[in-house]
Design an enzyme around this catalytic site. Sequence first.
Site, PDB file in Angstrom:
ATOM      1  N   GLU A  16       7.743  10.749   0.580  1.00  0.00           N
ATOM      2  CA  GLU A  16       7.463  10.079  -0.699  1.00  0.00           C
ATOM      3  C   GLU A  16       8.687  10.031  -1.596  1.00  0.00           C
ATOM      4  OE1 GLU A  16       5.387  12.157   0.758  1.00  0.00           O
ATOM      5  OE2 GLU A  16       3.437  11.156   0.839  1.00  0.00           O
ATOM      6  N   HIS A  52      -6.821  15.657  -2.826  1.00  0.00           N
ATOM      7  CA  HIS A  52      -7.045  14.219  -2.645  1.00  0.00           C
ATOM      8  C   HIS A  52      -7.915  13.663  -3.771  1.00  0.00           C
ATOM      9  CE1 HIS A  52      -5.992  15.430   1.465  1.00  0.00           C
ATOM     10  NE2 HIS A  52      -5.721  14.163   1.717  1.00  0.00           N
TER      11      HIS A  52
END
Length: 685
Positions: free
Chosen positions: A421, A488
């Site tokens: 990322e 998440h």
Amino acid sequence: MPQPFPPAPPCLSVRDLRAAELSPSPTPEALLRLYAWSAFSRHTDNRILELFRQGLMKGTVTGGQGNESLIVPLALLADKAIDVVSFTHRDLGGHLIWSGHLCEHLNQYFANADSPTFAREGNVHHGDPANRSLPMISHLGSMISHVAGLTDAQRRAGHAAVGFALFGDGGSSTGDIHETLNLAALLSLPVVFIIENNRYAYSTPVSDQFSPKVELWQRAAGYGMEGVRIDFLGDPLDAARELAAVVDRARSERRPILVEANVARLRGHAAYDTCDYLSPEENAAIQASDPFPKLRARLADEGHAAALDAIDAELKAWIEACIQISLQVARPSPASLPADAFAPEAAPMPWAPAVTADAPRAENLTVAQILTLAMGKILRERPESVLLGQDIGVYGGAFKVTEGLLAAHGRARVFNTPLAESACTGWAVGMALGGHRPIEEFQFADFATEAVTQITLNAATYHFRSGAKVPLVLRLPCGGGLTFGSFHSQELEALFLGMPGLKALYPSTAQDAFDGLLAAYEDDNPVLFFEHKGLYRRGKHTVVWNPNYREVWQPRHVRAGSHATLVTYGEMTHLAAEAAEYLETEYEKTLDVWDLRALSPLRLDAIRASLARTHRLVVLHEGRRSHGFGAELVAQILETQFFDLEAPPLRIASLDLPVPFAPELEHAYRPTRDSIIAQIADWLG
Ligand SMILES: Cc1ncc(C[n+]2csc(CCOP(=O)(O)OP(=O)(O)O)c2C)c(N)n1
Ligand SMILES: [Mg+2]
């Protein structure tokens, strides 16, 4: 009034060196040019150290003495009309060659009104983004991915560019370096990665930094790229020739190469470094390794002694003249500080008045499908757009939001990334600097924590510290209620928006999702685009072409009421509307409900007017309560409207906990329709 810059002396009139000038034996002009730029770099670094010690320069200075044997030939050999570079804190010589007048570089160090970073950065933290020299921030390793991205942009624009990504032996241990080496190898980007191995990171020797079992250059094999070591402490011409050959291979074969450059660090880490971690013998050996006097002695032996003396005299006089001029420049003014946190508002793009290729409306679609429509429109109409993210290609993304886009637009525009990322966001920053407008999908918003430096310190500060624009859309599937657990399900707006320079949209309706993506896309700043996962497939909707799509930067009035003003956003907007309906039916209390839509910048005028009527304030969000976004909302509103209130404000938020997994636990963690109703009913009394 500062005087005009004095013209550079003739010995600095040429900023380039062609490989052919070095082989088989160098021309006298090439040798003297190499010397002149090396001497210029050394004398300037030495004067900067003196000016620092006199208190005329602040902060600190990290000298490049000893590093010239690498950085001078490198910058001379680069094609400065197309190549890309990010210099380190040892690379003043590179800056001097790449672009600009000495006075401009000195203005940076003096942090005066004409500083290239507007005096918002000091020391060697400047660059020249318009000429593809990318300014460094302190976080070592984090500029390398920008070089990869901008080199990619240059190649896409048809230039045979090479990127130069410089970092130290210390920086070589950062995660960003590993991520970017992998990414560059994967994309076959012609980036020359150069480790300036001066054998120390501050006081830490290489023996404390990495295993001696693998040399730094040998790491290249692990990424599938060529690795070489070049000794810049030995014969300077041999080193320059080897470097030229490396650059030529990267350029012509369009592939990355890792170079371990042996260099010297003569002045310790920075001006304040006492170097008492070095034994006298070691320090003497370091000083004796200095390539600069060796180059001078060699040229003097070859009959150039008089020319060298003349060059030194000319340079020193000119440096003094430039210092005097830069010293006269005014001190910086704080007046423009607040406005420059963001790039100015961009003009609207000339969008076709349609949501699909040819229709002004589309029906019976989920929010996920509507986001796909918006990205399809962007890809169709905006050639500079690119989409990146994990699994977004054939698979269509974890939530299928990019389904079909690869097939329609091809791999150059829509591509899968590795699990990196940070480097991928940095690559996107580089692409944005090169005229693209990347849209990056994070698989889950939670994983954006891997890219915090890139998002908050690099992308978000770029305009403030350089004037360059970084238009980026960071799509962040967020929120809970789906039994996805702690990693998440998070709401990270408070974490990110505590840092300046980021815009943020958080749509709650299908139309706002479509409009918001266009509005985010055409903004010249990095925009966080929060997408609540619980809304992706909730119901089927119609979306229409809305010429006023930019209104998503303003709050939306959801429901009229008079007993309290409720401010919320995201999925909570729907729960707020349901709670308001219930309270009206059962308690005959009406709420004036507002969906913020834009979390940054905050536009509170309409909400303030509402509060002036209702005299009561509720803020509701799914993120955690303490240090949550609601705290900021309450503070900003009440700072000016305290005396409008009839009751203390009510904050409804999630518990101060990691998001728990089991449905029963998550239910207790986050606000629900019933808990919202109960809290408001109690509070209204
Ligand atoms: C990510 C990060 N951690 C810590 C620091 C603090 N720091 C500044 S320079 C430095 C040493 C750098 O060593 P190296 O990369 O070898 O470069 P050199 O100074 O030797 O040229 C450290 C630890 C930093 N700037 N960035
Ligand atoms: Mg080092």
